[in-house]
Design a protein around this motif. Sequence first.
Motif, PDB file in Angstrom:
ATOM      1  N   GLU A   1      51.869  68.110 -13.413  1.00  0.00           N
ATOM      2  CA  GLU A   1      51.910  69.553 -13.186  1.00  0.00           C
ATOM      3  C   GLU A   1      53.106  69.936 -12.324  1.00  0.00           C
ATOM      4  O   GLU A   1      53.796  70.925 -12.598  1.00  0.00           O
ATOM      5  N   TYR A   2      53.377  69.139 -11.282  1.00  0.00           N
ATOM      6  CA  TYR A   2      54.535  69.407 -10.433  1.00  0.00           C
ATOM      7  C   TYR A   2      55.832  69.236 -11.224  1.00  0.00           C
ATOM      8  O   TYR A   2      56.758  70.053 -11.111  1.00  0.00           O
ATOM      9  N   LEU A   3      55.914  68.174 -12.023  1.00  0.00           N
ATOM     10  CA  LEU A   3      57.119  67.915 -12.792  1.00  0.00           C
ATOM     11  C   LEU A   3      57.387  69.017 -13.806  1.00  0.00           C
ATOM     12  O   LEU A   3      58.536  69.386 -14.056  1.00  0.00           O
ATOM     13  N   ALA A   4      56.321  69.568 -14.394  1.00  0.00           N
ATOM     14  CA  ALA A   4      56.490  70.652 -15.366  1.00  0.00           C
ATOM     15  C   ALA A   4      57.111  71.885 -14.721  1.00  0.00           C
ATOM     16  O   ALA A   4      57.888  72.610 -15.351  1.00  0.00           O
ATOM     17  N   LEU A   5      56.800  72.108 -13.445  1.00  0.00           N
ATOM     18  CA  LEU A   5      57.301  73.290 -12.750  1.00  0.00           C
ATOM     19  C   LEU A   5      58.614  73.035 -12.016  1.00  0.00           C
ATOM     20  O   LEU A   5      59.448  73.948 -11.896  1.00  0.00           O
ATOM     21  N   ASN A   6      58.819  71.812 -11.524  1.00  0.00           N
ATOM     22  CA  ASN A   6      59.946  71.540 -10.636  1.00  0.00           C
ATOM     23  C   ASN A   6      60.846  70.406 -11.099  1.00  0.00           C
ATOM     24  O   ASN A   6      61.820  70.083 -10.404  1.00  0.00           O
ATOM     25  N   GLY A   7      60.561  69.811 -12.229  1.00  0.00           N
ATOM     26  CA  GLY A   7      61.321  68.656 -12.687  1.00  0.00           C
ATOM     27  C   GLY A   7      62.308  68.956 -13.786  1.00  0.00           C
ATOM     28  O   GLY A   7      62.769  68.031 -14.469  1.00  0.00           O
ATOM     29  N   ASN A   8      62.680  70.246 -13.959  1.00  0.00           N
ATOM     30  CA  ASN A   8      63.638  70.624 -15.010  1.00  0.00           C
ATOM     31  C   ASN A   8      63.243  70.023 -16.358  1.00  0.00           C
ATOM     32  O   ASN A   8      64.077  69.463 -17.081  1.00  0.00           O
ATOM     33  N   MET A   9      61.958  70.122 -16.678  1.00  0.00           N
ATOM     34  CA  MET A   9      61.417  69.538 -17.898  1.00  0.00           C
ATOM     35  C   MET A   9      61.908  70.302 -19.121  1.00  0.00           C
ATOM     36  O   MET A   9      61.879  71.533 -19.156  1.00  0.00           O
ATOM     37  N   VAL A  10      62.388  69.595 -20.144  1.00  0.00           N
ATOM     38  CA  VAL A  10      62.940  70.221 -21.337  1.00  0.00           C
ATOM     39  C   VAL A  10      61.817  70.726 -22.238  1.00  0.00           C
ATOM     40  O   VAL A  10      60.663  70.280 -22.135  1.00  0.00           O
ATOM     41  N   PRO A  11      62.126  71.648 -23.168  1.00  0.00           N
ATOM     42  CA  PRO A  11      61.081  72.233 -24.017  1.00  0.00           C
ATOM     43  C   PRO A  11      60.370  71.242 -24.925  1.00  0.00           C
ATOM     44  O   PRO A  11      59.238  71.506 -25.355  1.00  0.00           O
ATOM     45  N   ASN A  12      61.008  70.107 -25.245  1.00  0.00           N
ATOM     46  CA  ASN A  12      60.351  69.120 -26.107  1.00  0.00           C
ATOM     47  C   ASN A  12      59.426  68.174 -25.337  1.00  0.00           C
ATOM     48  O   ASN A  12      58.977  67.162 -25.860  1.00  0.00           O
ATOM     49  N   CYS A  13      59.142  68.532 -24.076  1.00  0.00           N
ATOM     50  CA  CYS A  13      58.115  67.834 -23.294  1.00  0.00           C
ATOM     51  C   CYS A  13      57.002  68.825 -22.976  1.00  0.00           C
ATOM     52  O   CYS A  13      57.256  70.019 -22.794  1.00  0.00           O
ATOM     53  N   GLU A  14      55.762  68.330 -22.891  1.00  0.00           N
ATOM     54  CA  GLU A  14      54.631  69.201 -22.586  1.00  0.00           C
ATOM     55  C   GLU A  14      53.529  68.407 -21.902  1.00  0.00           C
ATOM     56  O   GLU A  14      53.508  67.174 -21.946  1.00  0.00           O
ATOM     57  N   ILE A  15      52.634  69.124 -21.237  1.00  0.00           N
ATOM     58  CA  ILE A  15      51.461  68.489 -20.633  1.00  0.00           C
ATOM     59  C   ILE A  15      50.443  68.189 -21.736  1.00  0.00           C
ATOM     60  O   ILE A  15      50.020  69.088 -22.462  1.00  0.00           O
ATOM     61  N   ALA A  16      50.054  66.916 -21.854  1.00  0.00           N
ATOM     62  CA  ALA A  16      49.122  66.504 -22.903  1.00  0.00           C
ATOM     63  C   ALA A  16      47.680  66.721 -22.450  1.00  0.00           C
ATOM     64  O   ALA A  16      47.403  67.091 -21.311  1.00  0.00           O
ATOM     65  N   GLU A  17      46.733  66.472 -23.359  1.00  0.00           N
ATOM     66  CA  GLU A  17      45.318  66.669 -23.051  1.00  0.00           C
ATOM     67  C   GLU A  17      44.842  65.766 -21.925  1.00  0.00           C
ATOM     68  O   GLU A  17      43.938  66.136 -21.172  1.00  0.00           O
ATOM     69  N   ASP A  18      45.435  64.577 -21.797  1.00  0.00           N
ATOM     70  CA  ASP A  18      45.033  63.673 -20.726  1.00  0.00           C
ATOM     71  C   ASP A  18      45.786  63.960 -19.424  1.00  0.00           C
ATOM     72  O   ASP A  18      45.761  63.164 -18.493  1.00  0.00           O
ATOM     73  N   GLU A  19      46.478  65.104 -19.372  1.00  0.00           N
ATOM     74  CA  GLU A  19      47.203  65.583 -18.191  1.00  0.00           C
ATOM     75  C   GLU A  19      48.409  64.715 -17.837  1.00  0.00           C
ATOM     76  O   GLU A  19      48.891  64.732 -16.698  1.00  0.00           O
ATOM     77  N   SER A  20      48.926  63.959 -18.805  1.00  0.00           N
ATOM     78  CA  SER A  20      50.206  63.281 -18.650  1.00  0.00           C
ATOM     79  C   SER A  20      51.277  64.134 -19.329  1.00  0.00           C
ATOM     80  O   SER A  20      50.975  65.185 -19.910  1.00  0.00           O
ATOM     81  N   ILE A  21      52.528  63.703 -19.247  1.00  0.00           N
ATOM     82  CA  ILE A  21      53.621  64.405 -19.923  1.00  0.00           C
ATOM     83  C   ILE A  21      53.966  63.663 -21.196  1.00  0.00           C
ATOM     84  O   ILE A  21      54.268  62.463 -21.168  1.00  0.00           O
ATOM     85  N   ASP A  22      53.925  64.351 -22.321  1.00  0.00           N
ATOM     86  CA  ASP A  22      54.350  63.819 -23.604  1.00  0.00           C
ATOM     87  C   ASP A  22      55.671  64.478 -24.003  1.00  0.00           C
ATOM     88  O   ASP A  22      55.806  65.701 -23.913  1.00  0.00           O
TER      89      ASP A  22
END
Length: 225
Positions: free
Chosen positions: A28-49
């Motif tokens: 969750e922190y990485l999604a907001l503060n880790g400059n995550m690109v659009p082809n990454c998302e939070i998965a159902e198991d709350e990891s980053i895919d």
Amino acid sequence: MMMTLKLICFLLFVATATQAEKRFFSPEYLALNGNMVPNCEIAEDESIDCTYASKYQRMLSVPLGVYQGDVVADVTLGINPKYANIMDTDFFVLLSDGSQAVGFLVPDHTNYGGQYDQEPCFHVQGTPGDSLSNIQKFNNGPKINDSNPVPAKFTFLISTQQKMGSCVCSTAYEGSYTTAKYYPDGVQPADRELTLDIYSEDDAGERYNFRYIAVDIQLDTHKYM
């Protein structure tokens, strides 16, 4: 014997460094503060895919702060190897000062044997950016049984003063795995923003998973010959 001496010296360095900051980065922190690109998302198991979009794409870039001298970075990366054990999914984990990046490539299980014969992690350096360039890879060994599954956790130690890094993980058949090596070039942290960057490799169709990142940055107050 030389590898053992290198590792002992490096671990002694880590033990004598001065702790500056230790941080845990959730998906969750990485999604907001880790400059995550659009082809990454939070998965159902709350990891980053993440899915492959382009060659050597920077998928995550985690700000670590500005330091006044050399540091050692102790990085722990947790993944769900659900992709890495069955398909092509290689990625880079690098410490960057904006001009140079050093760290490791983590290959998938298909690279453990056959024509590639790679270890679970090996040294890499390159030029950081939206895509990684001028990539140099160093397969330092040791090799492992190619029946090993991909580990779920990796620990990377990088010394900017000694220009040295080590990777530690656990294998099913050999137990603890460690590799250590010097980088030809190094990161210069003084007065520069350090980041921890994760890049894709160069094969279309790859998928990646990241569960968490923990980073302990320690200031190096010692001088070495």
